[in-house]
Write a protein that holds these residues in place. Structure first.
Motif, PDB file in Angstrom:
ATOM      1  N   LYS A   1       0.831  -1.212   0.000  1.00  0.00           N
ATOM      2  CA  LYS A   1       0.000   0.000   0.000  1.00  0.00           C
ATOM      3  C   LYS A   1       0.861   1.256   0.000  1.00  0.00           C
ATOM      4  O   LYS A   1       0.449   2.287  -0.535  1.00  0.00           O
ATOM      5  CB  LYS A   1      -0.930  -0.007   1.213  1.00  0.00           C
ATOM      6  N   THR A   2       2.016   1.181   0.595  1.00  0.00           N
ATOM      7  CA  THR A   2       2.917   2.340   0.563  1.00  0.00           C
ATOM      8  C   THR A   2       3.532   2.504  -0.821  1.00  0.00           C
ATOM      9  O   THR A   2       3.530   3.602  -1.380  1.00  0.00           O
ATOM     10  CB  THR A   2       4.019   2.185   1.630  1.00  0.00           C
TER      11      THR A   2
ATOM     12  N   ASN B   1       0.881   3.659  -3.407  1.00  0.00           N
ATOM     13  CA  ASN B   1       0.008   4.721  -2.900  1.00  0.00           C
ATOM     14  C   ASN B   1       0.169   5.993  -3.724  1.00  0.00           C
ATOM     15  O   ASN B   1       1.237   6.300  -4.208  1.00  0.00           O
ATOM     16  CB  ASN B   1       0.422   5.015  -1.441  1.00  0.00           C
ATOM     17  N   THR B   2      -0.905   6.712  -3.874  1.00  0.00           N
ATOM     18  CA  THR B   2      -0.830   7.987  -4.592  1.00  0.00           C
ATOM     19  C   THR B   2      -1.505   9.088  -3.782  1.00  0.00           C
ATOM     20  O   THR B   2      -2.463   8.830  -3.062  1.00  0.00           O
ATOM     21  CB  THR B   2      -1.489   7.894  -5.989  1.00  0.00           C
ATOM     22  N   THR B   3      -0.982  10.285  -3.922  1.00  0.00           N
ATOM     23  CA  THR B   3      -1.624  11.426  -3.263  1.00  0.00           C
ATOM     24  C   THR B   3      -2.776  11.942  -4.125  1.00  0.00           C
ATOM     25  O   THR B   3      -3.606  12.704  -3.659  1.00  0.00           O
ATOM     26  CB  THR B   3      -0.610  12.573  -3.044  1.00  0.00           C
TER      27      THR B   3
HETATM   28  C1  LIG Z   1      -1.045   7.177   1.228  1.00  0.00           C
HETATM   29  O1  LIG Z   1      -1.012   8.545   0.883  1.00  0.00           O
HETATM   30  C2  LIG Z   1      -1.913   9.333   1.638  1.00  0.00           C
HETATM   31  C3  LIG Z   1      -1.914  10.732   1.056  1.00  0.00           C
HETATM   32  O2  LIG Z   1      -0.596  11.215   0.988  1.00  0.00           O
HETATM   33  C4  LIG Z   1      -1.469   9.297   3.096  1.00  0.00           C
HETATM   34  O3  LIG Z   1      -2.384  10.030   3.898  1.00  0.00           O
HETATM   35  C5  LIG Z   1      -1.451   7.843   3.566  1.00  0.00           C
HETATM   36  O4  LIG Z   1      -0.939   7.779   4.879  1.00  0.00           O
HETATM   37  C6  LIG Z   1      -0.581   6.999   2.666  1.00  0.00           C
HETATM   38  N1  LIG Z   1      -0.735   5.594   3.051  1.00  0.00           N
HETATM   39  C7  LIG Z   1       0.319   4.775   3.148  1.00  0.00           C
HETATM   40  C8  LIG Z   1       0.006   3.362   3.538  1.00  0.00           C
HETATM   41  O5  LIG Z   1       1.452   5.134   2.932  1.00  0.00           O
END
Ligand SMILES: *[C@@H]1O[C@H](CO)[C@@H](O)[C@H](O)[C@H]1NC(C)=O
Ligand SMILES: *[C@@H]1O[C@H](CO)[C@@H](O)[C@H](O)[C@H]1NC(C)=O
Ligand SMILES: *[C@@H]1O[C@H](CO)[C@@H](O)[C@H](O)[C@H]1NC(C)=O
Ligand SMILES: *[C@@H]1O[C@H](CO)[C@@H](O)[C@H](O)[C@H]1NC(C)=O
Ligand SMILES: *[C@@H]1O[C@H](CO)[C@@H](O)[C@H](O)[C@H]1NC(C)=O
Ligand SMILES: *[C@@H]1O[C@H](CO)[C@@H](O)[C@H](O)[C@H]1NC(C)=O
Ligand SMILES: *[C@@H]1O[C@H](CO)[C@@H](O)[C@H](O)[C@H]1NC(C)=O
Ligand SMILES: *[C@@H]1O[C@H](CO)[C@@H](O)[C@H](O)[C@H]1NC(C)=O
Ligand SMILES: *[C@@H]1O[C@H](CO)[C@@H](O)[C@H](O)[C@H]1NC(C)=O
Ligand SMILES: *[C@@H]1O[C@H](CO)[C@@H](O)[C@H](O)[C@H]1NC(C)=O
Length: 439
Positions: free
Chosen positions: A340-341, A344-346
């Motif tokens: 998931k990291t 992951n996308t913003t």
């Molecule tokens: C994924 O990205 C969002 C937005 O930047 C962040 O809030 C979240 O913690 C991130 N999740 C992981 C698992 O890195």
């Protein structure tokens, strides 16, 4: 109780959203295109070949438990039609035809491609064996001879330790953890397609010998490079631990689906426990970034160390495979955090499968390169545009896909993540406790 329900519901909804983090087919095609461009060295070609099977031609992947080995010598019509195996066989053809040109038709023991590594060329061997098995090029390319020469080179020409471990290097005896992905899967597959049980046994023997030398008895992790006159690397190189786990999984599954499966029960249980052992040793070193450092036990600020998404992807893929194939679920929550990291996308995650854009990804560039990564040609340095890292992304995606297909078992099982700094793990434990309380 009401507060508990609201808290729990919001936690669960955030979990559900997180679970849908995955790359689309279109994005994986972009990552695959970078892999195809970047894979030039022997082991990069071999790793790419294996990756093609795991993603696109699963009939020929040893991780597909519905196909007994040897696999079909007639390629199923659907696979012929969609061309998924074309780039796979192109690797074998390029290597074997180039071999004939560059060696002036010399026959006899030799690697598939000239290399200072004795092991890395063998990683291409499975594609050569499958090209032969499926009759590619109508007998005009000597795939069988090339595979045999590669086998005999390993068995007869490469130096060995006194107890029989085949060197990773041509010039002297030196053992690298990488070997486990490059050689034993080829030995095992060769044994399966030529009906030669002793070669599957040899695959297990080599792994066992390498483990004796490289596994650190106190931490359980594998050292990277030992023996030889120079360039030892006794550190716990994260990618090397991943190579070892992934190679062992391939050998184990080759054995398990082979005609010799029931004659190798103790060997299969060894391999299963040796995979588990690496996971148990390395995952406690994952910090709250959910990305391993290049040397898993070292601080990211240590010399030669930095965060490395490549090994993180490779290892996470092996966790999903071990979950589906071996019923080992303890580290699935860790693999989930890593995946998931990395994926992951913003930006809003794309929902349409054709979407190929990669906007807002912290660990993938807009061109599809995984980042940050170790330099695959200089393992103590940070690099960029790593072929093997691209392969590891695709392998992780495919392993996760197959884990979802198999029912996503172990998602919230296993030990609570043991790194004290890990707040998401703690939240999971709270959510699980609340659920138990409520129902
Ligand atoms: C994924 O990205 C969002 C937005 O930047 C962040 O809030 C979240 O913690 C991130 N999740 C992981 C698992 O890195
Ligand atoms: C994309 O399609 C694949 C099958 O090709 C499927 O497994 C996956 O869940 C789909 N992904 C999305 C994001 O719809
Ligand atoms: C998988 O197949 C897709 C669709 O043909 C292709 O774009 C992609 O490059 C392939 N991936 C690999 C790793 O071969
Ligand atoms: C395994 O191979 C069969 C036969 O080609 C195919 O139908 C199936 O989808 C594959 N399974 C997986 C999990 O890839
Ligand atoms: C290749 O073999 C041919 C014919 O035997 C010979 O004339 C030529 O010199 C050889 N080339 C090399 C590079 O060995
Ligand atoms: C062709 O073979 C030579 C000698 O083994 C090797 O140096 C070269 O990298 C190979 N080229 C390709 C494209 O495989
Ligand atoms: C290549 O294929 C032929 C014909 O099926 C088979 O007899 C031979 O054993 C194969 N060679 C290897 C190395 O797999
Ligand atoms: C194929 O390669 C093998 C091993 O080098 C060799 O013994 C055999 O003669 C070759 N076959 C042909 C038809 O060239
Ligand atoms: C199996 O392979 C080894 C190594 O090439 C060879 O020495 C042995 O004769 C083979 N055994 C059989 C039964 O073909
Ligand atoms: C681990 O212990 C075994 C058995 O005592 C020993 O043979 C091996 O050399 C040790 N491995 C390392 C890397 O120290």
């Amino acid at each position: 109780m009401w507060v508990g329900v609201v808290f729990c519901a919001s936690l669960l909804s955030s979990l559900v959203i997180a679970v849908t983090v995955e790359l689309t087919d279109g994005q994986i095609d972009v990552v695959s295109a970078r892999l195809a461009e970047a894979a030039l060295q022997s082991w990069e070609l071999g790793t790419r070949a294996q990756t093609i099977l795991e993603l696109n031609a699963t009939t020929y992947s040893v991780f597909n438990t519905s196909v007994t080995l040897p696999p079909p010598s007639t390629i199923p019509a659907g696979l012929v039609a969609d061309g998924s195996l074309d780039p796979f066989f192109a690797i074998a053809k390029q290597i074997v035809t180039n071999r004939t040109v560059s060696n002036n038709n010399t026959v006899g023991p030799q690697p598939l491609i000239a290399d200072g590594s004795a092991a890395d060329p063998a990683s291409i061997g499975v594609s050569v064996l499958l090209a032969n098995l499926t009759g590619q090029d109508g007998g005009q390319v000597n795939y069988s001879g090339a595979a045999t020469d590669q086998l005999n080179f390993l068995l007869e020409k490469v130096p060995k330790t006194s107890d029989g471990a085949i060197s990773h290097r041509v010039s002297e005896v030196q053992l690298w953890s990488d070997f486990i992905y490059m050689v034993p899967p080829f030995l095992a597959y060769y044994g399966v397609v030529t009906q030669n049980r002793s070669l599957l046994e040899e695959a297990h023997t080599q792994i066992s010998l390498y483990r004796n030398y490289l596994r650190d008895n106190s931490t359980g992790m594998w050292k990277h490079v030992l023996l030889g006159s120079a360039d030892n690397d006794p550190g716990f190189w994260s990618t090397g631990n991943g190579w070892a786990a992934a190679g062992m999984l391939r050998v184990l599954m080759t054995m398990q689906q082979s005609q010799y499966a029931n004659t190798f029960t103790s060997e299969q249980s060894d391999l299963a426990s040796w995979v588990a052992e690496i996971h148990a040793a390395i995952y406690p070193h994952l910090d709250t970034t959910n990305v391993f450092t290049n040397y898993a036990d070292q601080d990211p600020s240590a010399t030669g160390n930095f965060y490395d998404a490549a090994s993180t992807a490779l290892l996470a893929g092996t966790v999903y495979r071990a979950s589906v194939l071996l019923g080992q679920h303890t580290y699935v929550p860790f693999a989930e955090r890593c995946r998931k990291t990395l994926f992951n996308t913003t930006s809003a995650a794309p929902t349409a499968n054709g979407t190929a854009t990669l906007a807002g990804y912290q660990h993938l560039t807009t061109d599809g390169w995984l980042t940050p990564v170790v330099n695959p040609h200089s393992y103590g340095l940070e690099g960029s545009e790593s072929a093997e890292a691209q392969a590891f992304v695709v392998q992780l995606h495919a392993a996760h896909r197959d884990w979802v297909l198999a029912g996503s078992v172990g998602q919230q099982s296993g030990a609570a993540p043991s790194v004290a700094r890990d707040s998401s793990g703690a939240l999971l434990a709270v959510a699980a406790a609340l659920l138990l309380y409520l129902y």
